[in-house]
Design a protein around this motif. Structure first.
Motif, PDB file in Angstrom:
ATOM      1  N   LEU A  98       0.817  -1.213   0.000  1.00 41.22           N
ATOM      2  CA  LEU A  98       0.000   0.000   0.000  1.00 41.22           C
ATOM      3  C   LEU A  98       0.853   1.267   0.000  1.00 41.22           C
ATOM      4  CD1 LEU A  98      -2.708  -1.060   2.616  1.00 41.22           C
ATOM      5  CD2 LEU A  98      -2.907  -1.058   0.127  1.00 41.22           C
ATOM      6  N   ARG A  99       2.174   1.091   0.121  1.00 45.44           N
ATOM      7  CA  ARG A  99       3.134   2.199   0.093  1.00 45.44           C
ATOM      8  C   ARG A  99       2.885   3.204   1.218  1.00 45.44           C
ATOM      9  NH1 ARG A  99       3.187   3.386  -6.479  1.00 45.44           N
ATOM     10  NH2 ARG A  99       3.798   1.256  -7.097  1.00 45.44           N
ATOM     11  N   GLN A 100       2.529   2.671   2.368  1.00 50.91           N
ATOM     12  CA  GLN A 100       2.364   3.510   3.546  1.00 50.91           C
ATOM     13  C   GLN A 100       3.701   3.627   4.283  1.00 50.91           C
ATOM     14  OE1 GLN A 100      -0.589   5.041   2.934  1.00 50.91           O
ATOM     15  NE2 GLN A 100      -1.251   4.755   5.047  1.00 50.91           N
ATOM     16  N   ARG A 101       3.941   4.791   4.879  1.00 48.10           N
ATOM     17  CA  ARG A 101       5.191   5.020   5.595  1.00 48.10           C
ATOM     18  C   ARG A 101       4.922   5.164   7.090  1.00 48.10           C
ATOM     19  NH1 ARG A 101       8.520   9.440   1.889  1.00 48.10           N
ATOM     20  NH2 ARG A 101       8.676   8.148  -0.007  1.00 48.10           N
ATOM     21  N   PRO A 102       5.565   4.311   7.902  1.00 45.17           N
ATOM     22  CA  PRO A 102       5.367   4.431   9.358  1.00 45.17           C
ATOM     23  C   PRO A 102       6.081   5.649   9.912  1.00 45.17           C
ATOM     24  CG  PRO A 102       7.004   2.753   8.883  1.00 45.17           C
ATOM     25  CD  PRO A 102       6.459   3.195   7.554  1.00 45.17           C
ATOM     26  N   GLY A 103       5.584   6.140  11.040  1.00 50.19           N
ATOM     27  CA  GLY A 103       6.233   7.230  11.752  1.00 50.19           C
ATOM     28  C   GLY A 103       6.553   6.799  13.169  1.00 50.19           C
ATOM     29  N   ILE A 104       7.043   7.722  13.962  1.00 49.77           N
ATOM     30  CA  ILE A 104       7.327   7.420  15.364  1.00 49.77           C
ATOM     31  C   ILE A 104       6.071   6.920  16.062  1.00 49.77           C
ATOM     32  CG2 ILE A 104       7.940   8.450  17.596  1.00 49.77           C
ATOM     33  CD1 ILE A 104       9.869  10.254  16.144  1.00 49.77           C
ATOM     34  N   GLY A 105       4.948   7.558  15.744  1.00 46.62           N
ATOM     35  CA  GLY A 105       3.692   7.151  16.359  1.00 46.62           C
ATOM     36  C   GLY A 105       3.293   5.730  16.015  1.00 46.62           C
ATOM     37  N   THR A 106       3.680   5.270  14.830  1.00 49.50           N
ATOM     38  CA  THR A 106       3.345   3.913  14.406  1.00 49.50           C
ATOM     39  C   THR A 106       4.073   2.885  15.261  1.00 49.50           C
ATOM     40  OG1 THR A 106       3.193   4.790  12.143  1.00 49.50           O
ATOM     41  CG2 THR A 106       3.186   2.392  12.407  1.00 49.50           C
ATOM     42  N   VAL A 107       5.368   3.086  15.437  1.00 52.34           N
ATOM     43  CA  VAL A 107       6.174   2.155  16.231  1.00 52.34           C
ATOM     44  C   VAL A 107       5.762   2.213  17.699  1.00 52.34           C
ATOM     45  CG1 VAL A 107       8.512   1.554  16.949  1.00 52.34           C
ATOM     46  CG2 VAL A 107       8.099   2.396  14.621  1.00 52.34           C
ATOM     47  N   ALA A 108       5.568   3.428  18.218  1.00 51.74           N
ATOM     48  CA  ALA A 108       5.162   3.581  19.615  1.00 51.74           C
ATOM     49  C   ALA A 108       3.818   2.913  19.861  1.00 51.74           C
ATOM     50  CB  ALA A 108       5.093   5.062  19.981  1.00 51.74           C
ATOM     51  N   ASN A 109       2.936   2.971  18.882  1.00 49.00           N
ATOM     52  CA  ASN A 109       1.615   2.355  18.996  1.00 49.00           C
ATOM     53  C   ASN A 109       1.738   0.866  19.307  1.00 49.00           C
ATOM     54  OD1 ASN A 109      -0.859   0.919  17.770  1.00 49.00           O
ATOM     55  ND2 ASN A 109      -1.510   3.053  17.724  1.00 49.00           N
ATOM     56  N   VAL A 110       2.629   0.188  18.614  1.00 47.61           N
ATOM     57  CA  VAL A 110       2.796  -1.255  18.805  1.00 47.61           C
ATOM     58  C   VAL A 110       3.274  -1.562  20.223  1.00 47.61           C
ATOM     59  CG1 VAL A 110       4.029  -3.317  18.015  1.00 47.61           C
ATOM     60  CG2 VAL A 110       3.304  -1.570  16.355  1.00 47.61           C
ATOM     61  N   VAL A 111       4.268  -0.829  20.677  1.00 44.58           N
ATOM     62  CA  VAL A 111       4.938  -1.150  21.936  1.00 44.58           C
ATOM     63  C   VAL A 111       4.146  -0.677  23.156  1.00 44.58           C
ATOM     64  CG1 VAL A 111       7.037  -0.813  23.298  1.00 44.58           C
ATOM     65  CG2 VAL A 111       7.192  -1.073  20.808  1.00 44.58           C
ATOM     66  N   VAL A 112       3.752   0.593  23.162  1.00 45.79           N
ATOM     67  CA  VAL A 112       3.140   1.180  24.356  1.00 45.79           C
ATOM     68  C   VAL A 112       1.778   0.563  24.656  1.00 45.79           C
ATOM     69  CG1 VAL A 112       2.332   3.305  25.446  1.00 45.79           C
ATOM     70  CG2 VAL A 112       4.403   3.331  24.041  1.00 45.79           C
ATOM     71  N   ILE A 113       0.963   0.355  23.634  1.00 46.88           N
ATOM     72  CA  ILE A 113      -0.351  -0.236  23.872  1.00 46.88           C
ATOM     73  C   ILE A 113      -0.217  -1.654  24.412  1.00 46.88           C
ATOM     74  CG2 ILE A 113      -2.437  -1.107  22.736  1.00 46.88           C
ATOM     75  CD1 ILE A 113      -2.424   1.369  20.984  1.00 46.88           C
ATOM     76  N   ALA A 114       0.688  -2.431  23.832  1.00 50.92           N
ATOM     77  CA  ALA A 114       0.882  -3.811  24.295  1.00 50.92           C
ATOM     78  C   ALA A 114       1.304  -3.850  25.761  1.00 50.92           C
ATOM     79  CB  ALA A 114       1.925  -4.511  23.431  1.00 50.92           C
ATOM     80  N   LEU A 115       2.220  -2.984  26.149  1.00 53.34           N
ATOM     81  CA  LEU A 115       2.695  -2.957  27.531  1.00 53.34           C
ATOM     82  C   LEU A 115       1.615  -2.463  28.491  1.00 53.34           C
ATOM     83  CD1 LEU A 115       6.319  -1.541  27.037  1.00 53.34           C
ATOM     84  CD2 LEU A 115       5.663  -3.906  27.552  1.00 53.34           C
ATOM     85  N   SER A 116       0.909  -1.397  28.109  1.00 50.16           N
ATOM     86  CA  SER A 116      -0.057  -0.807  29.030  1.00 50.16           C
ATOM     87  C   SER A 116      -1.273  -1.695  29.236  1.00 50.16           C
ATOM     88  CB  SER A 116      -0.482   0.582  28.535  1.00 50.16           C
ATOM     89  OG  SER A 116      -1.052   0.517  27.246  1.00 50.16           O
ATOM     90  N   VAL A 117      -1.742  -2.370  28.187  1.00 45.43           N
ATOM     91  CA  VAL A 117      -2.914  -3.221  28.366  1.00 45.43           C
ATOM     92  C   VAL A 117      -2.584  -4.398  29.279  1.00 45.43           C
ATOM     93  CG1 VAL A 117      -2.533  -4.630  26.284  1.00 45.43           C
ATOM     94  CG2 VAL A 117      -4.836  -4.382  27.205  1.00 45.43           C
ATOM     95  N   ASP A 118      -1.405  -4.977  29.125  1.00 39.62           N
ATOM     96  CA  ASP A 118      -1.020  -6.086  30.004  1.00 39.62           C
ATOM     97  C   ASP A 118      -0.818  -5.620  31.439  1.00 39.62           C
ATOM     98  OD1 ASP A 118      -1.203  -8.165  28.246  1.00 39.62           O
ATOM     99  OD2 ASP A 118       0.934  -8.336  27.840  1.00 39.62           O
ATOM    100  N   LEU A 119      -0.259  -4.416  31.613  1.00 40.58           N
ATOM    101  CA  LEU A 119      -0.039  -3.887  32.955  1.00 40.58           C
ATOM    102  C   LEU A 119      -1.365  -3.696  33.696  1.00 40.58           C
ATOM    103  CD1 LEU A 119       1.877  -2.690  35.084  1.00 40.58           C
ATOM    104  CD2 LEU A 119       1.606  -0.470  33.959  1.00 40.58           C
ATOM    105  N   VAL A 120      -2.347  -3.096  33.039  1.00 45.14           N
ATOM    106  CA  VAL A 120      -3.634  -2.852  33.690  1.00 45.14           C
ATOM    107  C   VAL A 120      -4.386  -4.158  33.904  1.00 45.14           C
ATOM    108  CG1 VAL A 120      -5.840  -1.638  33.528  1.00 45.14           C
ATOM    109  CG2 VAL A 120      -3.741  -0.526  32.734  1.00 45.14           C
ATOM    110  N   LEU A 121      -4.327  -5.061  32.943  1.00 45.88           N
ATOM    111  CA  LEU A 121      -4.984  -6.363  33.128  1.00 45.88           C
ATOM    112  C   LEU A 121      -4.396  -7.124  34.316  1.00 45.88           C
ATOM    113  CD1 LEU A 121      -5.389  -7.642  29.446  1.00 45.88           C
ATOM    114  CD2 LEU A 121      -7.210  -6.973  31.029  1.00 45.88           C
ATOM    115  N   GLY A 122      -3.127  -6.859  34.598  1.00 47.36           N
ATOM    116  CA  GLY A 122      -2.474  -7.541  35.713  1.00 47.36           C
ATOM    117  C   GLY A 122      -2.950  -7.082  37.074  1.00 47.36           C
ATOM    118  N   VAL A 123      -3.539  -5.897  37.151  1.00 51.45           N
ATOM    119  CA  VAL A 123      -3.980  -5.371  38.456  1.00 51.45           C
ATOM    120  C   VAL A 123      -5.498  -5.204  38.568  1.00 51.45           C
ATOM    121  CG1 VAL A 123      -1.794  -4.164  38.825  1.00 51.45           C
ATOM    122  CG2 VAL A 123      -3.667  -2.969  37.696  1.00 51.45           C
ATOM    123  N   LEU A 124      -6.202  -5.280  37.449  1.00 51.35           N
ATOM    124  CA  LEU A 124      -7.651  -5.071  37.464  1.00 51.35           C
ATOM    125  C   LEU A 124      -8.373  -6.414  37.346  1.00 51.35           C
ATOM    126  CD1 LEU A 124      -9.942  -2.922  37.416  1.00 51.35           C
ATOM    127  CD2 LEU A 124      -9.835  -3.047  34.909  1.00 51.35           C
TER     128      LEU A 124
END
Length: 211
Positions: free
Chosen positions: A83-109
């Motif tokens: 599709l010739r899409q170009r990732p940005g900083i937000g694209t990479v951060a999206n993968v990492v930060v969401i994965a970490l934060s959802v697991d962190l909250v699931l671990g305490v809630l």
């Protein structure tokens, strides 16, 4: 309000423009997004279409919810190439930060079992998801993997954004449901309200570009 929100410019802006403030906004929005996902998971009355897929894959692969979201993000990013899409900083951060934060909250809630608490979690999760989306998208540092897939298909096919998004989300919802993912009241609530909630917050969260 609708006319104002439709004029919001969400095109990427160079990182050099207000970098500290925009990076802070990006990471805060992504962390809140992961938190909102965890709230909806713990409500146990239905998830967003993509999270129905994530839930189904979690049951089949026995991975954490966050790990599954990261896996699907990487797979979706692979579809960006033709599709010739170009990732940005937000694209990479999206993968990492969401994965970490959802697991962190699931671990305490803990999961909710009483209906009033389930409704509180699902409504809070959907509203927070819309706000979080507006915050991280408003930072204008590049789309998330799934947003980029939508805009890429729109650009390549000429189909409307609404049609492309609906097609993608129906597809992942069906696959997720067949895999055993949780679909229900929360799924319907998310589908009918998330666009309006996100649109409502965007005018206040979108940073201006270089003038």
């Amino acid at each position: 309000m609708t006319s104002t929100a439709t004029k919001v410019d969400l095109s990427p802006v160079p990182v050099t423009v207000r970098p500290a403030a925009r990076l802070a906004q990006l990471f805060a929005g992504l962390a809140l997004y992961g938190t909102s996902m965890a709230l909806m998971v713990r409500a146990e009355i239905g998830l967003s279409p993509w999270d129905v897929l994530h839930d189904g894959m979690t049951q089949r692969l026995d991975w954490s919810f966050g790990a599954i979201t990261a896996l699907t993000s990487v797979l979706v990013l692979a579809l960006w190439v033709p599709l010739r899409q170009r990732p940005g900083i937000g694209t990479v951060a999206n993968v990492v930060v969401i994965a970490l934060s959802v697991d962190l909250v699931l671990g305490v809630l803990p999961p909710a079992h009483a209906l009033p608490w389930q409704l509180t979690l699902i409504i809070s999760g959907v509203v927070l998801n819309g706000l979080a989306t507006a915050i991280y998208v408003g930072a204008r540092l590049g789309p998330g993997p799934r947003d980029g897939l939508m805009t890429g298909l729109h650009a390549r096919t000429g189909w409307s954004v609404r049609l492309v998004r609906s097609g993608i989300e129906v597809g992942v919802l069906v696959v997720g449901w067949f895999l055993g993912g949780s679909a229900g009241l929360g799924t319907v609530l998310y589908a009918v309200s998330i666009g309006a909630i996100t649109q409502f917050f965007l005018p206040w969260t979108t940073v201006p570009g270089r003038r």
